[in-house]
Design an enzyme around this catalytic site. Structure first.
Site, PDB file in Angstrom:
ATOM      1  N   ARG A 121      51.618  79.085  40.014  1.00  0.00           N
ATOM      2  CA  ARG A 121      50.801  79.268  41.210  1.00  0.00           C
ATOM      3  C   ARG A 121      50.780  78.118  42.198  1.00  0.00           C
ATOM      4  NH1 ARG A 121      49.086  81.797  37.001  1.00  0.00           N
ATOM      5  NH2 ARG A 121      48.770  84.046  37.121  1.00  0.00           N
TER       6      ARG A 121
ATOM      7  N   ASP B  65      56.922  76.686  26.312  1.00  0.00           N
ATOM      8  CA  ASP B  65      58.139  75.863  26.337  1.00  0.00           C
ATOM      9  C   ASP B  65      58.377  75.015  25.088  1.00  0.00           C
ATOM     10  OD1 ASP B  65      56.333  73.669  26.675  1.00  0.00           O
ATOM     11  OD2 ASP B  65      56.372  73.953  28.848  1.00  0.00           O
TER      12      ASP B  65
ATOM     13  N   HIS C 164      50.313  81.943  24.153  1.00  0.00           N
ATOM     14  CA  HIS C 164      51.239  82.909  24.754  1.00  0.00           C
ATOM     15  C   HIS C 164      52.612  82.911  24.090  1.00  0.00           C
ATOM     16  CE1 HIS C 164      48.538  82.838  28.580  1.00  0.00           C
ATOM     17  NE2 HIS C 164      48.075  83.627  27.647  1.00  0.00           N
TER      18      HIS C 164
ATOM     19  N   CYS D 219      64.562  90.496  16.629  1.00  0.00           N
ATOM     20  CA  CYS D 219      65.139  91.814  16.865  1.00  0.00           C
ATOM     21  C   CYS D 219      64.015  92.846  16.780  1.00  0.00           C
ATOM     22  CB  CYS D 219      66.206  92.115  15.827  1.00  0.00           C
ATOM     23  SG  CYS D 219      66.746  93.835  15.859  1.00  0.00           S
TER      24      CYS D 219
ATOM     25  N   CYS E  77      70.993  92.093  18.674  1.00  0.00           N
ATOM     26  CA  CYS E  77      71.028  91.646  17.281  1.00  0.00           C
ATOM     27  C   CYS E  77      72.341  92.117  16.636  1.00  0.00           C
ATOM     28  CB  CYS E  77      69.845  92.277  16.560  1.00  0.00           C
ATOM     29  SG  CYS E  77      69.751  91.948  14.806  1.00  0.00           S
TER      30      CYS E  77
ATOM     31  N   SER F 206      45.368  76.880  36.164  1.00  0.00           N
ATOM     32  CA  SER F 206      44.583  77.460  37.254  1.00  0.00           C
ATOM     33  C   SER F 206      43.390  78.237  36.699  1.00  0.00           C
ATOM     34  CB  SER F 206      45.462  78.393  38.095  1.00  0.00           C
ATOM     35  OG  SER F 206      45.942  79.458  37.298  1.00  0.00           O
TER      36      SER F 206
ATOM     37  N   ASN G  76      43.293  68.446  36.829  1.00  0.00           N
ATOM     38  CA  ASN G  76      44.139  69.436  37.498  1.00  0.00           C
ATOM     39  C   ASN G  76      44.396  69.007  38.933  1.00  0.00           C
ATOM     40  OD1 ASN G  76      45.330  72.067  36.719  1.00  0.00           O
ATOM     41  ND2 ASN G  76      44.365  72.761  38.610  1.00  0.00           N
TER      42      ASN G  76
HETATM   43  P1  NAD Z   1      49.335  78.203  36.791  1.00  0.00           P
HETATM   44  O1  NAD Z   1      50.718  78.124  37.312  1.00  0.00           O
HETATM   45  O2  NAD Z   1      48.521  79.375  37.114  1.00  0.00           O
HETATM   46  O3  NAD Z   1      48.522  76.932  37.281  1.00  0.00           O
HETATM   47  C1  NAD Z   1      49.022  75.640  37.104  1.00  0.00           C
HETATM   48  C2  NAD Z   1      47.963  74.661  37.560  1.00  0.00           C
HETATM   49  O4  NAD Z   1      48.396  73.357  37.216  1.00  0.00           O
HETATM   50  C3  NAD Z   1      47.707  74.670  39.059  1.00  0.00           C
HETATM   51  O5  NAD Z   1      46.318  74.764  39.279  1.00  0.00           O
HETATM   52  C4  NAD Z   1      48.255  73.298  39.545  1.00  0.00           C
HETATM   53  O6  NAD Z   1      47.424  72.714  40.511  1.00  0.00           O
HETATM   54  C5  NAD Z   1      48.201  72.476  38.294  1.00  0.00           C
HETATM   55  N1  NAD Z   1      49.243  71.461  38.187  1.00  0.00           N
HETATM   56  C6  NAD Z   1      50.569  71.583  38.400  1.00  0.00           C
HETATM   57  N2  NAD Z   1      51.223  70.459  38.089  1.00  0.00           N
HETATM   58  C7  NAD Z   1      50.265  69.574  37.686  1.00  0.00           C
HETATM   59  C8  NAD Z   1      50.289  68.234  37.221  1.00  0.00           C
HETATM   60  N3  NAD Z   1      51.434  67.550  37.122  1.00  0.00           N
HETATM   61  N4  NAD Z   1      49.114  67.653  36.883  1.00  0.00           N
HETATM   62  C9  NAD Z   1      47.930  68.334  36.976  1.00  0.00           C
HETATM   63  N5  NAD Z   1      47.855  69.603  37.407  1.00  0.00           N
HETATM   64  C10 NAD Z   1      49.003  70.219  37.747  1.00  0.00           C
HETATM   65  O7  NAD Z   1      49.435  77.959  35.211  1.00  0.00           O
HETATM   66  P2  NAD Z   1      48.561  78.543  34.014  1.00  0.00           P
HETATM   67  O8  NAD Z   1      47.114  78.483  34.331  1.00  0.00           O
HETATM   68  O9  NAD Z   1      49.066  77.905  32.789  1.00  0.00           O
HETATM   69  O10 NAD Z   1      48.943  80.076  33.961  1.00  0.00           O
HETATM   70  C11 NAD Z   1      50.290  80.447  34.042  1.00  0.00           C
HETATM   71  C12 NAD Z   1      50.823  81.278  32.912  1.00  0.00           C
HETATM   72  O11 NAD Z   1      52.223  81.148  32.999  1.00  0.00           O
HETATM   73  C13 NAD Z   1      50.471  80.795  31.545  1.00  0.00           C
HETATM   74  O12 NAD Z   1      49.964  81.867  30.882  1.00  0.00           O
HETATM   75  C14 NAD Z   1      51.793  80.356  30.893  1.00  0.00           C
HETATM   76  O13 NAD Z   1      52.027  81.109  29.731  1.00  0.00           O
HETATM   77  C15 NAD Z   1      52.878  80.733  31.845  1.00  0.00           C
HETATM   78  N6  NAD Z   1      53.821  79.655  32.218  1.00  0.00           N
HETATM   79  C16 NAD Z   1      54.288  78.789  31.296  1.00  0.00           C
HETATM   80  C17 NAD Z   1      55.163  77.777  31.653  1.00  0.00           C
HETATM   81  C18 NAD Z   1      55.641  76.823  30.576  1.00  0.00           C
HETATM   82  O14 NAD Z   1      55.708  77.198  29.403  1.00  0.00           O
HETATM   83  N7  NAD Z   1      55.932  75.574  30.929  1.00  0.00           N
HETATM   84  C19 NAD Z   1      55.584  77.645  32.972  1.00  0.00           C
HETATM   85  C20 NAD Z   1      55.102  78.571  33.916  1.00  0.00           C
HETATM   86  C21 NAD Z   1      54.225  79.569  33.522  1.00  0.00           C
HETATM   87 ZN    ZN Z   2      68.393  93.611  14.167  1.00  0.00          ZN
END
Ligand code: NAD
Ligand code: ZN
Length: 236
Positions: free
Chosen positions: A31, A101, A116, A124, A145, A186, A208
């Site tokens: 976001r 990740d 998540h 598979c 698979c 977020s 944040n």
């Molecule tokens: P989001 O993208 O909705 O929000 C990220 C928040 O982090 C924002 O409010 C932003 O201001 C803040 N932010 C970004 N970089 C920052 C930093 N360096 N320091 C401090 N704040 C920082 O993320 P969410 O709330 O985790 O929801 C997104 C969904 O997407 C999750 O459910 C997750 O599973 C998935 N997702 C995962 C990954 C990953 O595994 N790295 C990446 C993208 C999305």
């Molecule tokens: Zn299989």
């Protein structure tokens, strides 16, 4: 109290994080202005990352997933590393993350509750055989698979439920800690975001970059980078 004073006053700290914890490792969040939701694709990412889309357009799902979600060269950053150190020192009880990740585990954290799921576990859909993230990255089209079944990543897509045991343990951790650090999220993805409401300890901290709906409920709000902020902590 600043963050250091709060941690010096804490016995059981729990960390609750989101995509913002990994942006300093080069993985885009959803976001932010430079996040995935503000880039152009054939379909909106929320739709691509849904169960229905996975079942109906499996190839298009994997084209996006391989390109944008599998960041296998990313390394843990200062946030992941400090949290692993805090756990080793007996200060941090667990990391609860919305990220998929695997970077907390890569940094050395032992108790990681992945709400998540993880890109590192793939199964598979027919026989349940396990595949690594590298297997998925190195596949083309729809990864299959050896039995012919379609492989599905063990990540929670929109419309899918969270793992019960993981949720139960996360709620237990949040409701039994004295300090909860919420960071890089977020707080808009439910039910994960709602879990922080189980906190009944002493210090609620939020780190944040952007404002969130929880800012006013926290004892300390730091609008800054989570890696830079945690890096300054001295473990005593
Ligand atoms: P989001 O993208 O909705 O929000 C990220 C928040 O982090 C924002 O409010 C932003 O201001 C803040 N932010 C970004 N970089 C920052 C930093 N360096 N320091 C401090 N704040 C920082 O993320 P969410 O709330 O985790 O929801 C997104 C969904 O997407 C999750 O459910 C997750 O599973 C998935 N997702 C995962 C990954 C990953 O595994 N790295 C990446 C993208 C999305
Ligand atoms: Zn299989």
């Amino acid at each position: 109290m600043d963050l250091q004073e709060i941690l010096d006053d804490s016995h059981k700290v729990v960390f609750f994080g989101g995509a913002g914890v990994s942006t300093e490792s080069g993985i885009p969040d959803f976001r932010s202005v430079d996040g995935l939701y503000n880039q152009k694709y054939d379909y909106p990412p929320e739709e691509i990352l849904s169960h229905t889309f996975f079942m109906r357009h499996t190839k298009a799902f994997y084209d996006f997933y391989r390109d944008k979600m599998l960041c296998l060269t990313a390394k843990p950053n200062k946030a992941h590393l400090k949290l692993a150190e805090m756990e080793k020192a007996g200060l941090l009880s667990s990391v609860i993350t919305q990220n998929i990740d695997g970077l907390h585990t890569a940094a050395g954290s032992k108790k990681v509750l992945e709400l998540h799921g993880s890109v590192h576990r793939n199964y598979c859909m027919d026989c349940g055989k396990f595949y690594t993230a590298e297997d998925i990255l190195n596949s083309t089209g729809v990864p299959k698979c050896s039995c012919g079944g379609t492989i599905k990543p063990n990540v929670v897509l929109y419309e899918e439920g969270l793992d019960d045991a993981t949720v139960t343990e996360a709620v237990r951790e949040i409701s039994s800690c004295d300090t909860l650090i919420i960071a890089g999220t977020s707080l808009t993805v439910y039910p994960a975001a709602g879990m922080v409401r189980y906190f009944k300890g002493k210090h609620l901290v939020l780190i944040n970059r952007d404002e969130t709906s929880m800012d006013s409920a926290c004892d300390l709000v730091i609008h800054g980078k989570v890696g830079e902020t945690l890096d300054k902590i001295v473990i005593r």
